[in-house]
Every structure is written in structure tokens, then in C-alpha cells.
Design an enzyme around this catalytic site. Sequence first.
Site, short mmCIF file in Angstrom:
data_model
loop_
_atom_site.label_atom_id
_atom_site.label_comp_id
_atom_site.label_asym_id
_atom_site.label_seq_id
_atom_site.Cartn_x
_atom_site.Cartn_y
_atom_site.Cartn_z
N LYS A 33 0.83 -1.20 0.00
CA LYS A 33 0.00 0.00 0.00
C LYS A 33 0.88 1.26 0.00
O LYS A 33 2.11 1.18 0.19
CB LYS A 33 -0.92 -0.05 1.22
CG LYS A 33 -1.97 -1.18 1.17
CD LYS A 33 -2.68 -1.26 2.52
CE LYS A 33 -3.82 -2.24 2.56
NZ LYS A 33 -4.36 -2.36 3.95
N TYR A 87 -12.43 -2.76 -2.61
CA TYR A 87 -12.88 -2.73 -1.22
C TYR A 87 -14.41 -2.69 -1.09
O TYR A 87 -14.93 -2.27 -0.06
CB TYR A 87 -12.25 -1.55 -0.48
CG TYR A 87 -10.81 -1.81 -0.05
CD1 TYR A 87 -10.47 -2.96 0.68
CD2 TYR A 87 -9.79 -0.92 -0.35
CE1 TYR A 87 -9.16 -3.21 1.08
CE2 TYR A 87 -8.47 -1.17 0.07
CZ TYR A 87 -8.17 -2.31 0.78
OH TYR A 87 -6.88 -2.56 1.19
N ARG A 96 -0.73 -14.35 4.07
CA ARG A 96 -1.40 -13.65 5.18
C ARG A 96 -0.62 -13.85 6.48
O ARG A 96 -0.56 -12.95 7.33
CB ARG A 96 -2.87 -14.08 5.31
CG ARG A 96 -3.72 -13.43 4.20
CD ARG A 96 -5.19 -13.70 4.35
NE ARG A 96 -5.83 -13.06 5.49
CZ ARG A 96 -6.36 -11.84 5.48
NH1 ARG A 96 -6.28 -11.07 4.40
NH2 ARG A 96 -6.97 -11.37 6.54
N ARG A 99 3.49 -6.74 9.50
CA ARG A 99 2.72 -5.71 10.21
C ARG A 99 3.22 -5.54 11.64
O ARG A 99 3.19 -4.44 12.18
CB ARG A 99 1.23 -6.05 10.15
CG ARG A 99 0.64 -5.77 8.76
CD ARG A 99 -0.70 -6.42 8.57
NE ARG A 99 -1.42 -5.96 7.38
CZ ARG A 99 -2.56 -6.50 6.96
NH1 ARG A 99 -3.11 -7.51 7.63
NH2 ARG A 99 -3.15 -6.03 5.88
P1 IDP Z 1 -6.99 -7.31 5.87
O1 IDP Z 1 -6.27 -6.27 5.05
O2 IDP Z 1 -6.10 -7.86 6.94
O3 IDP Z 1 -7.64 -8.39 5.04
P2 IDP Z 1 -9.69 -6.25 6.31
O4 IDP Z 1 -10.50 -6.52 7.53
O5 IDP Z 1 -10.08 -6.90 5.03
O6 IDP Z 1 -8.16 -6.56 6.67
O7 IDP Z 1 -9.69 -4.68 6.12
C1 IDP Z 1 -9.17 -4.10 4.92
C2 IDP Z 1 -8.29 -2.93 5.28
O8 IDP Z 1 -9.10 -1.91 5.83
C3 IDP Z 1 -7.24 -3.20 6.35
O9 IDP Z 1 -6.05 -3.81 5.85
C4 IDP Z 1 -6.98 -1.81 6.86
O10 IDP Z 1 -6.13 -1.08 5.97
C5 IDP Z 1 -8.37 -1.20 6.80
N1 IDP Z 1 -9.07 -1.29 8.09
C6 IDP Z 1 -9.67 -2.39 8.61
N2 IDP Z 1 -10.21 -2.12 9.81
C7 IDP Z 1 -9.94 -0.81 10.05
C8 IDP Z 1 -10.24 0.06 11.15
O11 IDP Z 1 -10.87 -0.30 12.15
N3 IDP Z 1 -9.79 1.36 11.02
C9 IDP Z 1 -9.09 1.81 9.93
N4 IDP Z 1 -8.80 1.01 8.90
C10 IDP Z 1 -9.21 -0.28 8.95
MG MG Z 2 -9.21 -8.25 3.73
#
Ligand code: IDP
Ligand code: MG
Length: 151
Positions: free
Chosen positions: A9, A49, A85, A102
Site C-alpha cells: 500500500k 474494497y 497472510r 505488520r
Molecule cells: P486485511 O487487510 O487484513 O484483510 P480487512 O478486515 O479486510 O483486513 O480490512 C481491509 C483494510 O481496511 C485493512 O487492511 C486496513 O487497511 C483497513 N481497516 C480495517 N479495519 C480498520 C479500522 O478499524 N480502522 C481503519 N482502517 C481499517
Molecule cells: Mg481483507
Amino acid sequence: MEQTLVLIKPDGVQRGLIGEITARLERRGLKLIAAKFMQVSPELAEAHYAIHKGKPFYEGLIRYITSSPVMAMIWEGPEAIAAVRQTMGATKPTEAAPGSVRHDFALEVGRNLTHASDSPETAFQEISLWFKPEEIISWERSTDPWLFGKN
Ligand code: IDP
Ligand code: MG
């Protein structure tokens, strides 16, 4: 063999972590089969998204992913989806396993450096959203039998 979409990203690109992150995937044995450095359009970001539309962080997420270039890649390997992952770590950096990207390089969920597909279905959808078939290179790597071999 599984394939998975990986995005470094904008924070990963801006912080000069493309090499660090791809090195971890390479050294684990995953095989790179497509890559492009690109500025993400709002349309692509919204399609990618779509599942998060309506969530409180959605608008900020679209701003984040379109704010600066990303490195988009497809990596291949046995259980590539789970492996990538695991290498990236949990969504929230403070919950990511020590040694994961991360954990090692991030603090905030909103600046968590990478995206990786989370299932075979999403990997298939995301790969077709981000890459044209002709951009994906199927190639023989001389180390494949040492990495992908079963006994
Ligand atoms: P992932 O990237 O680990 O699959 P997802 O739950 O699919 O996680 O969420 C997509 C992306 O959205 C995350 O990687 C993060 O950048 C963002 N995100 C998820 N939850 C939050 C939050 O609570 N606050 C801000 N950004 C979030
Ligand atoms: Mg995801």
C-alpha cells in the site's frame, strides 16, 4: 498451486519497504508471477474494497489506497493465500505475530502496509480485477522442486 494478490500500500511504498516486503515473500519460497507499480483510481479502489462499503473506515480506506502509488503483485505457491497472510500478520499491527511484516513495521490498522487475498474466491476475483491475463507470467523456476516438492 494457489495464487494470491498482494498490494504494498502507499505507506509501504513511501517508506521504502517494497524491497523488504517482497524479500520476505521471495525468501519464503513463494514465486512472483506478476507485478506492476501503479496509481490506484477511485473506481479500482471502490471495486477492490466493495465488501467494506458502509463500514466506518471505508471512506478513509479509499483515500489511503488512492493517496500515492502501490505495488501490485501476484504470488504463487502451495497454500499461498494462508502463507502470505501469515507473513503479513493480523490486520491490526498490535495483534500481528512477532516477525510478521505488520508487527515489525507498523503500528496503526489504518497504516498496515499491505493487502493480501483472504480466500481462493477473493484471490480469483482480485487477480482478475487487478491484472489482465497477459500480465501474468507462468514460468519454471529452477528451485521449484526444492520448494514445492512433495515426498
Ligand atoms: P486485511 O487487510 O487484513 O484483510 P480487512 O478486515 O479486510 O483486513 O480490512 C481491509 C483494510 O481496511 C485493512 O487492511 C486496513 O487497511 C483497513 N481497516 C480495517 N479495519 C480498520 C479500522 O478499524 N480502522 C481503519 N482502517 C481499517
Ligand atoms: Mg481483507
